[in-house]
Scaffold this motif. Structure first.
Motif, PDB file in Angstrom:
ATOM      1  N   GLU A   1     -21.459 -10.936  19.585  1.00  0.00           N
ATOM      2  CA  GLU A   1     -21.203 -10.490  18.402  1.00  0.00           C
ATOM      3  C   GLU A   1     -19.863  -9.324  18.518  1.00  0.00           C
ATOM      4  OE1 GLU A   1     -24.972  -8.819  16.658  1.00  0.00           O
ATOM      5  OE2 GLU A   1     -25.387 -10.933  16.053  1.00  0.00           O
ATOM      6  N   LYS A   2     -19.616  -8.618  17.704  1.00  0.00           N
ATOM      7  CA  LYS A   2     -18.139  -7.617  17.903  1.00  0.00           C
ATOM      8  C   LYS A   2     -18.591  -6.824  18.935  1.00  0.00           C
ATOM      9  CE  LYS A   2     -14.862  -9.730  15.216  1.00  0.00           C
ATOM     10  NZ  LYS A   2     -13.734 -10.010  15.658  1.00  0.00           N
ATOM     11  N   GLU A   3     -19.672  -6.190  18.744  1.00  0.00           N
ATOM     12  CA  GLU A   3     -20.131  -4.819  19.644  1.00  0.00           C
ATOM     13  C   GLU A   3     -21.198  -5.233  20.520  1.00  0.00           C
ATOM     14  OE1 GLU A   3     -20.008  -1.222  17.565  1.00  0.00           O
ATOM     15  OE2 GLU A   3     -18.338  -1.599  16.447  1.00  0.00           O
ATOM     16  N   ILE A   4     -22.054  -6.524  20.636  1.00  0.00           N
ATOM     17  CA  ILE A   4     -23.375  -6.446  21.347  1.00  0.00           C
ATOM     18  C   ILE A   4     -23.384  -7.832  21.368  1.00  0.00           C
ATOM     19  CG2 ILE A   4     -24.679  -6.510  19.332  1.00  0.00           C
ATOM     20  CD1 ILE A   4     -26.663  -4.878  20.913  1.00  0.00           C
ATOM     21  N   VAL A   5     -24.287  -8.282  22.469  1.00  0.00           N
ATOM     22  CA  VAL A   5     -24.761  -9.581  22.520  1.00  0.00           C
ATOM     23  C   VAL A   5     -26.140  -9.544  21.651  1.00  0.00           C
ATOM     24  CG1 VAL A   5     -25.972 -11.367  23.897  1.00  0.00           C
ATOM     25  CG2 VAL A   5     -23.752 -10.145  24.637  1.00  0.00           C
ATOM     26  N   ALA A   6     -25.943 -10.444  20.673  1.00  0.00           N
ATOM     27  CA  ALA A   6     -27.434 -10.675  19.887  1.00  0.00           C
ATOM     28  C   ALA A   6     -28.771 -10.815  20.566  1.00  0.00           C
ATOM     29  CB  ALA A   6     -27.170 -11.747  19.065  1.00  0.00           C
ATOM     30  N   ASN A   7     -29.739  -9.851  20.227  1.00  0.00           N
ATOM     31  CA  ASN A   7     -30.948 -10.038  20.901  1.00  0.00           C
ATOM     32  C   ASN A   7     -31.120  -9.390  22.200  1.00  0.00           C
ATOM     33  OD1 ASN A   7     -32.141 -11.482  18.488  1.00  0.00           O
ATOM     34  ND2 ASN A   7     -31.242 -13.222  19.222  1.00  0.00           N
ATOM     35  N   ASP A   8     -29.986  -8.777  22.623  1.00  0.00           N
ATOM     36  CA  ASP A   8     -29.922  -8.099  23.682  1.00  0.00           C
ATOM     37  C   ASP A   8     -30.462  -6.682  23.749  1.00  0.00           C
ATOM     38  OD1 ASP A   8     -29.857  -7.743  26.759  1.00  0.00           O
ATOM     39  OD2 ASP A   8     -27.785  -7.126  26.506  1.00  0.00           O
ATOM     40  N   ILE A   9     -30.714  -5.902  24.686  1.00  0.00           N
ATOM     41  CA  ILE A   9     -31.101  -4.329  24.456  1.00  0.00           C
ATOM     42  C   ILE A   9     -29.919  -3.646  25.009  1.00  0.00           C
ATOM     43  CG2 ILE A   9     -32.405  -4.284  26.469  1.00  0.00           C
ATOM     44  CD1 ILE A   9     -33.001  -1.765  23.570  1.00  0.00           C
ATOM     45  N   ILE A  10     -29.375  -2.635  24.403  1.00  0.00           N
ATOM     46  CA  ILE A  10     -28.485  -1.628  24.838  1.00  0.00           C
ATOM     47  C   ILE A  10     -29.133  -0.186  24.654  1.00  0.00           C
ATOM     48  CG2 ILE A  10     -26.270  -0.514  24.682  1.00  0.00           C
ATOM     49  CD1 ILE A  10     -25.069  -3.202  23.976  1.00  0.00           C
TER      50      ILE A  10
END
Length: 210
Positions: free
Chosen positions: A37-46
């Motif tokens: 996604e534009k700002e993150i990998v879906a279903n990953d934790i940041i």
């Protein structure tokens, strides 16, 4: 370059300086595609959005080619892909040749190379010693972040198809060494400042070295 592992993490609690904090560095391989996604990998934790995620750090890539070097130094650890907190483990990724600003079709996503990974204490926690931070800096192959220009899915076996080569010759490794060198090479500084794929705040900070 080819994707050989897709990796995501669940929130993990660690102890640091007497405090309990959450990290997403403990990535594990998964057997399904990941969605960029534009700002993150879906279903990953940041855990800390100040230093991870966002348009210039949407996804982190690390080269499988460098795993043998680190496995030899830390042979006592339980090794698997995702060991460096990367979302994508990539065969053939060479930071000394990979230019910031290059754009690739990857799976159904379109990504652009933006900046190297700058290691923090969480990598030291993962490896059991903060000594790895200096070792990681000295080795000079930090992996790279990408911006996601078009969202899409990436799976194991996907190859990087160059769609636009950067007009700026700055490599990921050159920028990495520039960031941590006490004496800045002005020619490299100029390249970094002129590279539109480099985050603006980093380009602004570098102007003082000219």
């Amino acid at each position: 370059m080819k994707v050989i592992s897709t990796n995501i993490a669940q929130p993990t609690k660690i102890q640091w300086n007497g405090e309990e904090i959450t990290t997403g560095i403990f990535k594990q391989p998964i057997n399904t595609p990941i969605t960029l996604e534009k700002e993150i990998v879906a279903n990953d934790i940041i855990a800390d959005r100040k230093v991870h995620g966002g348009i210039y750090k949407a996804c982190y890539l690390f080269s499988s080619d460098n795993y043998p070097y680190w496995k030899e130094k830390y042979s006592h650890l339980d090794w698997n892909w995702g060991m460096f907190g990367e979302n994508l483990t990539v065969e053939g990724l060479d930071e000394s040749k990979l230019c910031i600003g290059n754009t690739y079709r990857l799976g159904t996503a379109l990504v652009q190379i933006t900046q190297p990974r700058e290691p923090c204490f969480k990598l030291g926690v993962k490896f059991g010693t903060q000594d790895i931070l200096k070792q990681f800096l000295d080795h000079g192959f930090p992996g790279t972040y990408v911006s996601v220009l078009e969202e899409g899915e990436v799976t194991v076996g996907d190859v990087f198809e160059l769609t636009q080569e950067s007009e700026n010759a700055l490599t990921v490794q050159q920028f990495y060494r520039l960031l941590f060198s006490r004496k800045k090479d002005k020619d490299i500084v100029k390249l970094a400042i002129e590279n539109q794929a480099v985050p603006l705040y980093k380009r602004e900070r570098l102007k003082k070295f000219l």
